[in-house]
Design an enzyme around this catalytic site. Structure first.
Site, PDB file in Angstrom:
ATOM      1  N   ALA A 170       0.387  -1.183  -0.077  1.00 40.18           N
ATOM      2  CA  ALA A 170      -0.078  -0.186  -0.386  1.00 40.18           C
ATOM      3  C   ALA A 170       1.006   1.507  -0.125  1.00 40.18           C
ATOM      4  CB  ALA A 170      -0.746  -0.084   1.417  1.00 40.18           C
ATOM      5  N   GLY A 192       0.778  -5.558   0.324  1.00 45.38           N
ATOM      6  CA  GLY A 192      -0.193  -5.197  -1.097  1.00 45.38           C
ATOM      7  C   GLY A 192      -0.084  -5.734  -2.215  1.00 45.38           C
ATOM      8  N   GLU A 202       0.587  -9.517  -1.580  1.00 46.87           N
ATOM      9  CA  GLU A 202      -1.868  -9.258  -1.602  1.00 46.87           C
ATOM     10  C   GLU A 202      -1.553 -10.111  -2.344  1.00 46.87           C
ATOM     11  OE1 GLU A 202      -2.261  -6.879   0.985  1.00 46.87           O
ATOM     12  OE2 GLU A 202      -3.003  -8.400   2.950  1.00 46.87           O
ATOM     13  N   GLU A 216       3.104  -5.078   7.185  1.00 43.30           N
ATOM     14  CA  GLU A 216       1.616  -4.348   7.662  1.00 43.30           C
ATOM     15  C   GLU A 216       2.277  -4.274  10.040  1.00 43.30           C
ATOM     16  OE1 GLU A 216       1.339  -6.751   6.023  1.00 43.30           O
ATOM     17  OE2 GLU A 216      -0.011  -6.275   4.143  1.00 43.30           O
TER      18      GLU A 216
HETATM   19  N1  COA Z   1       4.617   3.473   0.038  1.00 42.53           N
HETATM   20  C1  COA Z   1       5.383   4.858   0.463  1.00 42.53           C
HETATM   21  N2  COA Z   1       6.760   4.766  -0.363  1.00 42.53           N
HETATM   22  C2  COA Z   1       7.412   4.176  -0.057  1.00 42.53           C
HETATM   23  C3  COA Z   1       6.508   2.596   1.020  1.00 42.53           C
HETATM   24  C4  COA Z   1       5.306   2.152   0.663  1.00 42.53           C
HETATM   25  N3  COA Z   1       5.108   0.951   0.984  1.00 42.53           N
HETATM   26  N4  COA Z   1       8.014   1.887  -0.148  1.00 42.53           N
HETATM   27  C5  COA Z   1       8.747   2.488   0.062  1.00 42.53           C
HETATM   28  N5  COA Z   1       8.415   3.466  -0.144  1.00 42.53           N
HETATM   29  C6  COA Z   1       9.341   4.971  -0.484  1.00 42.53           C
HETATM   30  C7  COA Z   1      10.126   5.481   0.442  1.00 42.53           C
HETATM   31  O1  COA Z   1       9.947   6.082   1.808  1.00 42.53           O
HETATM   32  C8  COA Z   1      11.409   6.135  -0.009  1.00 42.53           C
HETATM   33  O2  COA Z   1      11.310   7.089  -0.219  1.00 42.53           O
HETATM   34  P1  COA Z   1      12.138   8.723  -0.538  1.00 42.53           P
HETATM   35  O3  COA Z   1      12.445   7.980  -1.521  1.00 42.53           O
HETATM   36  O4  COA Z   1      11.524   9.970  -1.089  1.00 42.53           O
HETATM   37  O5  COA Z   1      12.469   8.357   0.792  1.00 42.53           O
HETATM   38  C9  COA Z   1      11.493   5.418  -1.050  1.00 42.53           C
HETATM   39  O6  COA Z   1       9.875   4.773  -1.471  1.00 42.53           O
HETATM   40  C10 COA Z   1      12.374   4.382  -1.051  1.00 42.53           C
HETATM   41  O7  COA Z   1      12.558   3.178   0.210  1.00 42.53           O
HETATM   42  P2  COA Z   1      13.501   3.335   0.412  1.00 42.53           P
HETATM   43  O8  COA Z   1      13.139   2.290   1.327  1.00 42.53           O
HETATM   44  O9  COA Z   1      14.776   4.307  -0.017  1.00 42.53           O
HETATM   45  O10 COA Z   1      14.377   1.621  -1.100  1.00 42.53           O
HETATM   46  P3  COA Z   1      14.306   0.701  -0.572  1.00 42.53           P
HETATM   47  O11 COA Z   1      15.385   0.129  -1.656  1.00 42.53           O
HETATM   48  O12 COA Z   1      16.190   0.744   0.882  1.00 42.53           O
HETATM   49  O13 COA Z   1      13.498  -0.149   0.252  1.00 42.53           O
HETATM   50  C11 COA Z   1      11.776  -1.463   0.049  1.00 42.53           C
HETATM   51  C12 COA Z   1      12.608  -0.893  -0.821  1.00 42.53           C
HETATM   52  C13 COA Z   1      10.386  -1.617  -0.513  1.00 42.53           C
HETATM   53  C14 COA Z   1      12.318  -2.649   0.822  1.00 42.53           C
HETATM   54  C15 COA Z   1      11.283  -0.159   1.521  1.00 42.53           C
HETATM   55  O14 COA Z   1      11.304   1.073   1.034  1.00 42.53           O
HETATM   56  C16 COA Z   1      10.354  -1.105   2.275  1.00 42.53           C
HETATM   57  O15 COA Z   1      10.500  -1.698   3.067  1.00 42.53           O
HETATM   58  N6  COA Z   1       8.916  -0.777   2.329  1.00 42.53           N
HETATM   59  C17 COA Z   1       7.941  -0.275   2.859  1.00 42.53           C
HETATM   60  C18 COA Z   1       7.293  -1.494   2.676  1.00 42.53           C
HETATM   61  C19 COA Z   1       5.908  -1.558   3.889  1.00 42.53           C
HETATM   62  O16 COA Z   1       5.940  -1.715   4.907  1.00 42.53           O
HETATM   63  N7  COA Z   1       4.905  -2.282   3.281  1.00 42.53           N
HETATM   64  C20 COA Z   1       3.310  -2.353   3.474  1.00 42.53           C
HETATM   65  C21 COA Z   1       2.488  -1.453   3.567  1.00 42.53           C
HETATM   66  S1  COA Z   1       0.436  -1.662   3.879  1.00 42.53           S
END
Ligand code: COA
Length: 274
Positions: A65, A119, A122, A142
């Protein structure tokens, strides 16, 4: 025209939906609505696909999400999470989009190159089959945000890998590697990263060339039966078994076996899908 995904139908009947939203394919409501519409266009026959591949970017299948949509006031000084109406809107967009994907009547394959979190996981679960790159990582993180999955992560995941493994993943929010995902039955196949596109295309193309009505009825028998008791499910299967004999797939397939042995039937485009 969708702006956050591509939908392409190839000559072999394989439709490919590719998410392309920003750095991490965050599943915002706008992208979910486009995904819902793309899935429905396949289900309605407007896009005449016989198999579907859903993919993301090379490093990120989808990060889940769009977390920015969870805040009604993102200012740290006065921060507030979204209220119940907005949360229901976001959850409803997930429900509609992923149910639309699950309802596609032809075989669907998630092609997962990198992170499939929240998501994103999912969405992969809403597909029939999952092929992962050895670099892929799956998870329902989550709980680490103080929330729970809202796109099927407590339901489709538990049905696929069982409640015990689903509770492990949902309670801890930990990520699993592609190899662990294969071991727990979350994915069907793991391939080297450079082989992912080729292997996915090969499988999708072979399904698209298969018996179209029999494949639809097999999918309907399995998915429909999962909603029923065993007794009801067995009767549901019997009805689909009768249905399939009324299609040209059965005529072509059985005649081909009797004339040429197994595996030689060329189903081609043999009539309307049921
Ligand atoms: N929603 C919105 N923004 C997101 C996001 C999400 N689910 N996941 C990552 N981003 C954003 C980060 O805030 C970051 O933004 P910025 O560049 O403006 O700072 C950008 O995407 C890159 O993320 P970053 O964490 O720096 O990249 P990474 O390659 O090190 O890691 C992930 C990628 C996906 C592993 C990590 O971002 C992550 O764990 N995200 C959250 C996933 C999550 O919790 N999903 C469940 C949502 S309910």
């Amino acid at each position: 025209m969708p702006e956050l995904l591509d939908l392409h139908l190839a000559d072999d009947g394989v439709a490919t939906i590719t998410l392309r939203h920003g750095k991490v394919n965050a599943l915002c409501v706008a992208l979910l609505n486009e995904l819902r519409d793309a899935a429905r266009s396949i289900t309605s026959g407007e896009v005449a696909a016989r198999a579907v591949v859903i993919g993301g970017g090379p490093k990120l299948f989808a990060a889940g999400a769009d977390i920015t949509e969870f805040a009604s006031d993102p200012d740290p000084a006065s921060f507030a999470v979204a209220g119940p109406e907005r949360v229901r809107e976001i959850g409803g967009a997930f429900l509609d989009a992923l149910n639309a994907v699950a309802a596609i009547p032809v075989p669907t394959i998630a092609s997962v190159s990198g992170f499939a979190l929240g998501g994103g996981c999912e969405l992969a679960l809403a597909c029939d089959l999952r092929i992962a790159s050895s670099k892929a990582r799956f998870g329902q993180p989550e709980i680490l945000l103080g929330i729970i999955p809202g796109g099927g992560g407590t339901q489709r995941l538990a049905r696929l890998v069982g409640p015990s493994v689903a509770k492990d993943l949902v309670f801890t929010g930990r990520q699993v590697s592609a190899d662990e995902a294969l071991r727990i039955g979350l994915v069907n196949e793991v391939v080297d990263p450079e082989q992912l596109d080729g292997r996915t295309a090969e499988l999708a193309s072979s399904l698209a060339a298969g018996a179209p009505n029999a494949l639809r009825l097999a999918k309907a028998a399995i998915d429909g039966g999962l909603e029923m008791s065993l007794d009801e499910g067995l009767r549901h299967e019997q009805d689909r078994f009768v249905d399939v004999f009324a299609t040209r797939d059965a005529t072509v397939g059985v005649a081909s076996f009797l004339e040429s042995g197994p595996g030689h039937a060329a189903f081609g485009d043999i009539g309307p899908a049921i």
